[in-house]
Design a protein around this motif. Sequence first.
Motif, short mmCIF file in Angstrom:
data_model
loop_
_atom_site.label_atom_id
_atom_site.label_comp_id
_atom_site.label_asym_id
_atom_site.label_seq_id
_atom_site.Cartn_x
_atom_site.Cartn_y
_atom_site.Cartn_z
N LYS A 49 -8.84 -1.10 11.95
CA LYS A 49 -7.97 -1.58 11.17
C LYS A 49 -7.45 -0.28 10.04
O LYS A 49 -6.08 -0.50 10.02
CB LYS A 49 -8.49 -2.67 10.31
N ALA A 74 -3.60 1.13 10.16
CA ALA A 74 -2.80 0.81 8.97
C ALA A 74 -2.41 2.25 8.39
O ALA A 74 -1.01 2.22 7.82
CB ALA A 74 -3.71 0.08 8.01
N ARG A 75 -3.09 2.97 8.41
CA ARG A 75 -2.64 4.28 7.75
C ARG A 75 -1.59 4.91 8.77
O ARG A 75 -0.94 5.55 8.08
CB ARG A 75 -3.95 5.15 7.54
N VAL A 112 2.68 -2.79 8.32
CA VAL A 112 1.22 -2.58 8.17
C VAL A 112 0.56 -4.14 8.16
O VAL A 112 -0.60 -4.14 8.92
CB VAL A 112 0.89 -2.30 6.32
N GLY A 129 0.00 -4.26 11.98
CA GLY A 129 -1.16 -3.58 12.25
C GLY A 129 -2.29 -3.91 12.11
O GLY A 129 -3.43 -3.89 12.79
N ASP A 130 -2.49 -4.38 10.86
CA ASP A 130 -3.80 -5.11 10.54
C ASP A 130 -4.31 -6.14 11.59
O ASP A 130 -5.19 -6.39 11.63
CB ASP A 130 -3.86 -5.78 9.00
N ALA A 134 1.55 3.33 8.31
CA ALA A 134 2.17 3.57 7.18
C ALA A 134 2.72 4.99 7.05
O ALA A 134 3.79 5.15 6.49
CB ALA A 134 1.25 3.44 6.00
N ARG A 192 0.87 -1.25 0.13
CA ARG A 192 -0.03 -0.02 0.15
C ARG A 192 0.84 1.22 -0.07
O ARG A 192 1.41 1.79 0.89
CB ARG A 192 -0.89 -0.19 1.19
N SER A 234 5.67 -2.80 4.79
CA SER A 234 4.51 -3.84 4.54
C SER A 234 4.51 -4.81 5.75
O SER A 234 3.20 -5.06 5.96
CB SER A 234 4.88 -4.71 3.28
#
Lengths: 270, 122
Positions: A160, A164-165, A185, A188-189, A168, A102, A182
């Motif tokens: 989530k 995630a953001r 992330v 984090g997810d 990132a 992402r 990645s």
Amino acid sequence: MSAPAELRLVLSARPDNLGLVRQALAGLAEGAELGAVEIGDLKQVATELCMNSIVHGYPGDGTADGAIEIVAVATTESVDLTVRDWGTGIHPRPAQPGGSPRLGMPLVAALTASVEVSEPAGGGTVVHARIGRPAAQSAAGERERGAPSTVEVSAGPSAKPVIARVLAIAATRVGLSVDRMSDGVLLGDAIAAHDPGDFANSRVVVAIDEAAQGLRLRVGPFVDGGAKRLIERLEVPGLGASLVGIADRLEIEGGAEPESNYVVIEIAAT
Amino acid sequence: MDAADDIMVRQPDDDGDASVVELTGEHDLSTVVPIRERIDTELRRGGVVIVDLSTTAFIDSSILGVILESRDAAREAGRRFAVAMEGGRDAVRRVLEVTGLLDELPVYPTLDAAKAALSTEG
């Protein structure tokens, strides 16, 4: 100083409108006499944010009858950009095994002086971004690296995408490679997907410490046994790989008091 | 202009040179599908594939995603893949720098450099 120049566009959420957005914003920014770098960054950020709305706000085959509103206010030093959609709002994205990293939001974070994502009353998503010189109050109070940022969000589906953001963005700021970003992330997810009942007060609090060596996350507080269950879940049975192995350090930190347990995760930059 | 006009493929010459997929102009989500198809086609041909960004004016993260997917697909299939950018626009270079892909891909400063690097891989 002359009055700021303003532009408002309302367009169908279609990929073939992205070029139109770029050209319109470039025209506004050139008229405001912004520099070439800022104009390039504005085009990049606007494209990424509109693409987010097209792909995630109105998921499907691209023929959904959705709209995007773009408002830009330009001075000689900066552009305040707002991108709004009336789509599905911030929500967990389906897993993309083997999919692309992402890169969109990290790119936005890297090219902007500030960025805020919110869900307005009435649905959809609004993103405010500033390209160019930070706002006066931000410049005066520029944060020093090492001061942890804290994110607090309701445990459950909305955690989530938020975590995630934010991860990132933090990963970009400390210069993590794309692969390590990645990894962050993914972690984090997994944290956000954990049973909301294991988080005290059903709220996820993530303190993010950005250092040159990488990211240090302190996640919690957990109810009794919750931190241990999170780590067990990070083993992700079925994927054939353990998220525990992604972290350079992963341990439970806490005291004797109820709901005082945290999970500390470190992700090295390299 | 049709998006396909901005995606040019130069196929290998008699010397067994690389296939070069040149992206001219601006590319975003609206051209992801044809770009992916062109690169996939060249990879399936079994040769060496170079994506040339020398005349690219703009790329967004969806195009970066396609390039990364193509690199990974090439690796899995035992093909050789590279990105070249001779000169190139500041905006494209900035995106590659900010995302760390300038080094990670890596991006070669000329087509010849990319070809030379790939020939030593083989």
